[in-house]
Write a protein that holds these residues in place. Sequence first.
Motif, short mmCIF file in Angstrom:
data_model
loop_
_atom_site.label_atom_id
_atom_site.label_comp_id
_atom_site.label_asym_id
_atom_site.label_seq_id
_atom_site.Cartn_x
_atom_site.Cartn_y
_atom_site.Cartn_z
N ARG A 79 0.83 -1.21 0.01
CA ARG A 79 0.07 0.03 0.02
C ARG A 79 0.77 1.27 0.11
N ASN A 80 0.27 2.58 0.03
CA ASN A 80 0.80 3.63 -0.15
C ASN A 80 1.76 3.67 0.95
N GLY A 81 3.06 4.20 0.81
CA GLY A 81 3.83 4.49 1.90
C GLY A 81 4.64 3.18 2.61
N ASP A 190 7.32 2.42 -12.57
CA ASP A 190 6.35 2.59 -11.71
C ASP A 190 4.98 3.37 -11.97
N GLU A 191 4.16 2.26 -12.17
CA GLU A 191 2.81 2.65 -12.63
C GLU A 191 2.08 3.58 -11.74
N VAL A 192 2.47 3.66 -10.32
CA VAL A 192 1.95 4.59 -9.33
C VAL A 192 1.99 6.02 -9.70
N LEU A 193 3.35 6.11 -10.24
CA LEU A 193 3.59 7.66 -10.38
C LEU A 193 3.32 8.05 -12.00
N ALA A 194 2.95 6.92 -12.66
CA ALA A 194 3.23 7.10 -14.34
C ALA A 194 2.13 8.09 -14.35
N VAL A 195 2.22 9.00 -15.45
CA VAL A 195 1.21 10.05 -15.76
C VAL A 195 1.06 9.68 -17.24
N VAL A 221 6.05 -1.94 -10.46
CA VAL A 221 5.36 -1.36 -9.19
C VAL A 221 4.06 -0.88 -9.70
N SER A 222 2.91 -1.55 -9.11
CA SER A 222 1.72 -1.06 -9.26
C SER A 222 0.70 -1.11 -8.07
N HIS A 223 -0.29 -0.63 -8.39
CA HIS A 223 -1.55 -0.60 -7.29
C HIS A 223 -2.57 -1.55 -8.16
N ASN A 224 -2.26 -1.71 -9.25
CA ASN A 224 -3.30 -2.28 -10.08
C ASN A 224 -3.00 -3.75 -9.93
N ASP A 366 -20.45 -4.53 -10.20
CA ASP A 366 -20.38 -4.72 -11.54
C ASP A 366 -20.66 -3.37 -12.24
N PHE A 367 -19.92 -2.22 -11.45
CA PHE A 367 -20.33 -0.83 -11.98
C PHE A 367 -18.83 -0.20 -12.36
N LEU A 368 -17.85 -0.31 -11.48
CA LEU A 368 -16.53 0.31 -11.93
C LEU A 368 -15.82 -0.49 -12.65
N ASN A 369 -14.92 0.06 -13.74
CA ASN A 369 -13.87 -0.63 -14.22
C ASN A 369 -12.74 -0.71 -13.39
N GLU A 370 -11.74 -1.66 -13.51
CA GLU A 370 -10.56 -1.70 -12.89
C GLU A 370 -9.86 -0.43 -12.88
N GLY A 371 -9.00 -0.09 -11.89
CA GLY A 371 -8.07 1.18 -11.99
C GLY A 371 -7.89 1.64 -10.68
N ARG A 372 -7.48 2.74 -10.64
CA ARG A 372 -7.17 3.59 -9.40
C ARG A 372 -8.35 4.97 -9.39
N TYR A 373 -9.06 5.10 -8.19
CA TYR A 373 -10.14 5.67 -8.21
C TYR A 373 -9.67 7.01 -7.17
N VAL A 374 -10.27 8.04 -7.13
CA VAL A 374 -10.20 9.21 -6.11
C VAL A 374 -11.53 9.68 -5.71
N LEU A 375 -11.61 9.75 -4.39
CA LEU A 375 -12.98 10.22 -3.91
C LEU A 375 -12.97 11.26 -2.97
#
Lengths: 433, 294
Positions: A79-81, A190-195, A221-224, A366-375
Amino acid sequence: MTITIRIEGLSKEYRLGQISGGTLREDLNRWWARARGRPDPTLKIGQENHGNRQGERIWALRDITFEVEQGKVLGIIGRNGAGKSTLLKILSRITAPTSGEVKIKGRVASLLEVGTGFHPELTGRENIYLNGAILGMSQREIDQKFDEIVGFSEVQQFIDTPVKRYSSGMYVRLAFAVAAHLEPEILVVDEVLAVGDAEFQRKCLGKMSDVARSGRTVLFVSHNMSAVARLTEETIVLNEGRLVLYDQTPRAIDYYMSSGFAQLGERRWQAGEIPASAAPFRPLQLRLCNARGQVSESVRSTEPLLIEFHYRLDAPITGLRVGLYLQTARGETVLTSFDTDDAAQFETYRNRQAGEYVSRCEIPADFLNEGRYVLGVNASSYRVRRYFQDEQALSFNVDATGAPGSQWTEARLGLVRPRLSWEIANQGVRSDA
Amino acid sequence: MADFDHQALPQLVNNPQDWSLVIRPQRGLFDLRLGELWSYRDLVWLFVRRDFVSVYKQTILGPLWYLIQPVLTSIIFTVIFGRIARLSTDGLPQFLFYMSGTVVWTYFADCLTKTSNTFITNAQLFGKVYFPRLAVPVSILISNLIAFSIQFLLFLGFMLYFWLNGANVEPNLWVLFTPVLIVLMAGLGLGFGIIVSSLTTRYRDLRFLVTFGVQLWMFVTPVIYPVSAIPERLRPLIALNPLTPIVETFRYAYLGSGTVNGLNLLYSAGVMLVVLVAGVLLFNRIEATFMDTV
């Protein structure tokens, strides 16, 4: 098998908060005392000298030991950190470790470095040479690959135009073309930081597979989790700077998802973080729970997920609406929703008395696709006043294992991934009349 | 048989020559890896090119600014210090006197101020990719040298013009000493610059101090006045400034007026060596972990 990376007892310590020990004068004093072999004059009497003040330090990496064989694609999750990015920074020599040793065979390059050192006033041609040299290519190497790089970038016509006139797409294409022709023995992603946009990210992952196929080593490196599962054979799990597991990828992911490590799907607001203008609204915490009611940073797309926003009203508020913004990590808005969207609900809660509340909502399976989201969260009275807003209250991952279409390993385009009902009808053989 | 295998294998894997890179926490104090810097010489050259090409892009006069700057400065000095303040110029044409000082001083001052920003201005770049960090200050030194050469040629042009018009200028054999003077200035500028840049990673105040300090430094260096105009009792003080002998020697070599003293030059060289070595050692030390403190 040859080992391309060997890491032994690697640790990295960061000092938090104030960087220096105080003022320049204090530092000089301390240094002078040390030079004469005297005790540190800035320490309080009776205080032991633990290098420096203990409380201000954290271990980003603690005693990491592992090896990577040549040609392996190794996933790094946590996880982060947890220390993932620190590990990559040490491997690419951006910062030095505190103790331990890393031995590497071959050149290390990172797709993070895309466009590093591009100068807007220089032409595309000049930037290819500059960027290439920064990444460690010699001028001869670039000469040899120049045409290939230009071809790959598809900006031939503009190669002698300053890159500040480029569209952002052209810019990224050119930058990526240089990085892609670096041909390192070890590639770090580093996918976490990839823009960049989805297309660009896909290109990065494609390049990664190419590199792996040609027998070179990749650290990913990935969160995915789905991307890790798709692209790697073995994975290490980091937690609080320690290596907790090095195993086959499916087992490592399973371990990570089921252990408590993934849990961070929670945001608490401290008194100092809330602007005075928010009163009488006071946010307390935002929680993200999986189907089993556990607070989690990683959820499965095939299960519903529950979002809880706890807050307190120090005085009654009329017409309050408390809402959520859901965005992808790339900043595309997926949805906006308020707790009084329902007309009947809106009538019931026209006036909210002082007290503690929780606004809860469920995002269906069955609503969101895979990936990282921000709330993000918001509390306002429509056309009257906005009390509080935090557009990035917490982020989380959606893992698409078992989602519709996961029998194909490709990444799905789109923000949502609903389970639509399809009908396939055999219309028989049509014969012309 | 098993014994044989066990002995052979670890040796094969542990052969130190197999590893192309070993990352360790703290390098030795004198492990400067200058060889690595040499292997990145293409990069140094491209940095020089970048600085040179990009500075005057989208300006109308372009590289002409390299010529305009010293001329304008010399004119302003001539008016203010020569005509209004009436400072002595040792009997030399005022314009040439100020120009000689300005051209030399500018090289040193630019080397110092520009290298003193190394870590701060390049934090983003340094945070993403590794290359010997010393490549940046060294490239600044070289691109300033190009600017200096242009301005120096201009100075020679003006000198010739004044000489043809019968002015009292007497170039002498000390001109052969010019390369030494350049090395001294470059070394001092680089040394002080990288010391400051290393310290600014922790103490940002120094950034503001540098611009200010360099200005003050100019006034205690014989740029706008000759050493001979200084009261006798203050001379030892101004001789402490390692830049004094350099500027004076330069002026003496090309214009034939001023004081040259081998001992003073030796002193400058000594200071340069100390500052440069201290600077490189400090820079080398900071380089490894500065990303954590920026």
